[in-house]
Design an enzyme around this catalytic site. Structure first.
Site, short mmCIF file in Angstrom:
data_model
loop_
_atom_site.label_atom_id
_atom_site.label_comp_id
_atom_site.label_asym_id
_atom_site.label_seq_id
_atom_site.Cartn_x
_atom_site.Cartn_y
_atom_site.Cartn_z
N HIS A 2 0.82 -1.23 0.00
CA HIS A 2 0.00 0.00 0.00
C HIS A 2 0.85 1.26 0.00
CE1 HIS A 2 -4.08 -1.69 0.83
NE2 HIS A 2 -3.32 -2.75 1.09
N ASP A 45 3.38 9.33 -0.66
CA ASP A 45 2.19 8.57 -0.30
C ASP A 45 2.04 7.44 -1.30
OD1 ASP A 45 -0.15 8.06 1.09
OD2 ASP A 45 -0.80 10.15 1.05
#
Ligand code: ADQ
Length: 754
Positions: free
Chosen positions: A181, A389
């Protein structure tokens, strides 16, 4: 049934296969109340993404429940049993010290900062690594217990990097997929990680490794090369005889979970109406983050202060709502961040606000989704400023809440989401001044442009939703498992000399392509020491003298060197520098594969190679007409391999935009034009002597793989020695190959005699 239909069918079956999802946290959390333990739904990206998927396909979810085991164990056990029975959620129980060392230690103070390119935040203690290994082991026990043949195991994220390999050892045939992720760090930064080799090996236990973006996937491949010396293809890496498939699949959301609330939830409508009244006449900027140093909250607040100072006309006209969910508060870096954010919030409101106007509304808690969607609807601009991110779901959630096409998304170019949300206004959040200017632009964007941008974004978020992401992951995992069989089928067989001899004898037009070093003779310490023994010269003369044969000696050596050793053998074709130059046996003239070749690059690359020579006793540089080669055969083996990885990684980045590439060979790194390879040369050779009914090609290193790849299935492609290859056959060493060639030469002589 057509092939397409069959493959669709297999995807449908894949989707109905039972899934075991494994993640650090379950999507349910325990909360202590006066009446004992109670269940709460977790917030956060992973839970938002996986819940709808599991509801659709069914299966088990394995993860930890969080919270202490000590308190009120009876009520706790009851709730967990209910989770297992009703929700298919199975809790992994970690001892307290393991849980802390694993989660707050190695996962969040070692891996998290480094994977987000913040090596300065790295903290490492060996005992946290031990806890990480133990936690992964306990997870593997839980999976093995739940596993049934044909289940698909889907492991999530950086907490469980060792799990794929641990599972592979316990369940060798299981289908194991892994999704990361968070970003994968650059190959400059990844090697700073303590225990980096174990991490990569842990991941390689999977059949399928999936990243959020192609950029992250490329960084992973660069780390494999640099740290383990493993080469990979863009979509696959071979671990011995097992393929590991590589993919990039950006995660998404279930848009209707947001729009349904917007359309029908009463509390959302009420809150929304209240905010509209409260903020009327003001533009609303919205930011929603976990309070993590990677999310760029401090940088945003500084840029906002800059904006208010530099654009006084915005006074009382704009408001920033910053929602910051507390997270990982046991870790010092997060406490420091909180203190600094609080200070800045006070400063902005104190110094820049007015009695009628609080420019910054700071909400330091988690909020309900019913409230969140109302804020998304309200906001004129959503400001995502991550310094780094994996994806960032807030960006997609905001877009999902703008079906009418109003609102502007301002998005950091360092969030994975930027790779597929190009219609957002992109920012570099480290650049305070320009970020402020982009926010100003977003506030003033004319309606037409705003709608064009938001409508395009909205369509994409709706189309590429989380269901599609999940289905693609599951289908890719099934395909990866099917690929295992094909991969083994295409593994080379041992060459049977009698079979080649018979095929050779039956043929009337033959090509024989032979590499030299490592194929016909063993490697010598220095290239000039590998002069051909008489037996090889005789063998080549015999084979080349057959009128039905075209025999080509293909080598990485220079034309001059090949001429000196083999120039007198009649009928022998020579290919120098891996395909850059060719000497036709009938004309005896060397012809280059390309007529125009630039050589000025050498003056840039040579000093770099010389620097490596200075650092590596026993190594040296060889200059060829088309290439530069760093030889390290005589260097200390491990050191040489390590430096070669470093050199190739460095050159790859440097040469990316040129026609040059750096190649690893047997104890060498060679820099040469990409077209100078044996595969490219093949076309020219086959044009000179077309329609052969027997092709034999033998080689030992990576340069020969280009040739093997170009040759058709019915060619006798032979790899010398161990290691991965695309060849159809292998022989153990140069002596084995000599025996085969002798057999061919003799069969020719016998025929002539008869
Ligand atoms: P996160 O780092 O948690 O996820 P993100 O993708 O932004 O980051 O997801 C946050 C989730 O939490 C969103 O669903 C958001 O709505 C919710 N949320 C945030 N603030 C909230 C608040 N105050 N109250 C309630 N809910 C709040 C990791 C990676 C990301 C990646 C996801 C999914 O770090 O890069 O996008 O996984 O793969």
């Amino acid at each position: 049934m057509g092939l397409q239909a069959v493959s669709k069918l297999s995807v449908v079956q894949a989707n109905s296969a039972r899934l075991i999802v494994v993640s650090n946290r379950l999507p349910l959390t325990l909360r202590k109340t006066d009446d004992g333990w109670k269940t709460e739904r977790s917030s956060g990206g992973l839970a938002s993404a996986m819940n709808p998927l599991l509801r659709k396909g069914g299966g088990d979810w394995i993860g930890s429940a969080g919270s202490s085991k000590e308190e009120d164990p009876e009520s706790r056990r009851r709730v967990l049993a209910e989770w297992a029975q009703k929700d298919g959620c199975f809790a992994v129980e970690l001892p307290e010290d393991v849980a802390t060392g694993f989660y707050e230690g190695y996962a969040n103070q070692t891996l998290w900062p480094v994977f987000h390119n913040f090596p300065s935040q790295l903290k490492f203690e060996p005992k946290t690594w031990e806890a990480y290994v133990e936690a992964n082991r306990l997870f593997s026990e839980a999976v093995v217990e739940r596993y049934k043949p044909n289940d698909l195991i889907w492991v999530h994220d950086y907490h469980l990097i060792l799990l794929p390999q641990m599972l592979r050892q316990r369940l060798p045939d299981a289908a194991i997929g892994f999704f990361l992720h968070i970003p994968f760090p650059s190959s400059e930064i990844f090697p700073v990680l303590p225990r980096r080799e174990e991490l990569l090996e842990g991941l390689l236990g999977a059949d399928l490794l999936v990243f959020q973006t192609h950029g992250h996937l490329q960084q992973f491949r660069a780390a494999l090369l640099r740290v383990l010396g493993m080469e990979s293809k863009i979509e696959q890496v071979a671990v011995g005889s097992r393929p590991v498939r590589l993919e990039a699949l950006p995660i998404s959301i279930a848009p209707e979970e947001y729009t349904n609330l917007l359309n029908s939830e009463k509390t959302t409508a009420e809150q929304y109406a209240e905010w509209v009244a409260r903020y009327s006449g003001r533009k609303v900027l919205l930011a929603v983050d976990r309070l993590d140093y990677t999310k760029g909250v401090l940088e945003r607040l500084r840029a906002y202060a800059h904006l208010l100072r530099s654009s006084p006309e915005l006074k009382e006209k704009v408001i920033l709502i910053q929602i910051a969910v507390p997270t990982r508060e046991g870790i010092d870096a997060y406490q420091d961040l909180r203190t600094e954010v609080n200070r800045l919030v006070g400063e902005i409101n104190g110094k820049l606000g007015t009695p009628e106007w609080t420019p910054l509304v700071y909400i330091n808690r988690s909020i309900e989704r019913t409230e969140l969607v109302g804020l998304y609807k309200l906001a004129d601009v959503c400001w995502v400023g991550s310094l780094r991110d994996g994806m960032n779901l807030v960006a997609k959630e905001y877009v999902a809440c703008k079906p009418e096409g109003d609102g502007v998304l301002v998005l950091s170019e360092f969030a994975g989401a930027a790779a597929e949300m190009g219609e957002a206004l992109l920012i570099n959040p480290f650049d305070e001044e320009r970020t402020a200017a982009t926010i100003e632009r977003a506030l003033a964007l004319d309606e037409q442009e705003r709608r064009l941008r938001m409508t395009a974004l909205h369509h994409r978020v709706v189309r590429n939703n989380v269901f599609r992401w999940g289905e693609r992951f599951v289908a890719a995992l099934q395909e990866a498992v099917a690929e295992r069989g094909r991969f083994i089928d295409t593994q080379p067989q041992r060459l049977r000399p009698a079979e080649v001899r018979d095929a050779y004898a039956r043929a009337s037009r033959r090509w024989l392509f032979l590499d030299y070093d490592g194929t016909l003779v063993p490697f010598a310490k220095r290239p000039q020491q590998a002069a051909p023994p008489t037996v090889i010269l005789d063998l080549l003369s015999d084979l080349a003298s057959e009128p039905q044969n075209c025999v080509v000696l293909m080598s990485g050596r220079s034309a001059e060197n090949l001429d000196r050793w083999f120039g007198t053998i009649r009928g022998l074709w020579l290919v120098a520098e891996h395909g850059a130059e060719l000497k036709n046996s009938s004309t005896s003239i060397w012809e280059p594969l390309r007529s125009q070749v630039a050589a000025d690059w050498k003056s840039t690359v040579l000093p770099i190679l010389e620097h490596f020579v200075d650092r590596t006793p026993g190594s040296f540089v060889e200059e060829k007409k088309y290439a530069l080669v760093w030889h390290y055969r005589a260097a200390e083996p491990e050191f040489g391999e390590w430096l070669a990885n470093e050199l190739v990684s460095m050159l790859e980045a440097m040469l990316a935009e040129t026609e040059l590439r750096a190649f690893r060979g047997e104890k060498i790194v060679e820099v040469k034009p990409v077209w100078a390879n044996k595969g490219e040369m093949l076309g020219r050779l086959l044009a000179a002597y077309p329609d052969p009914d027997f092709i034999f090609a033998a080689g030992d290193d990576r340069t020969d793989e280009d040739l093997f790849e170009r040759l058709q299935d019915n060619a006798w492609t032979v790899h010398i020695g161990p290691g991965p290859t695309r060849a159809s056959y292998v022989v153990a060493d140069f002596e084995g190959l000599r025996r085969v060639l002798k057999l061919l030469a003799e069969s020719g002589r016998l025929r002539k005699a008869s």
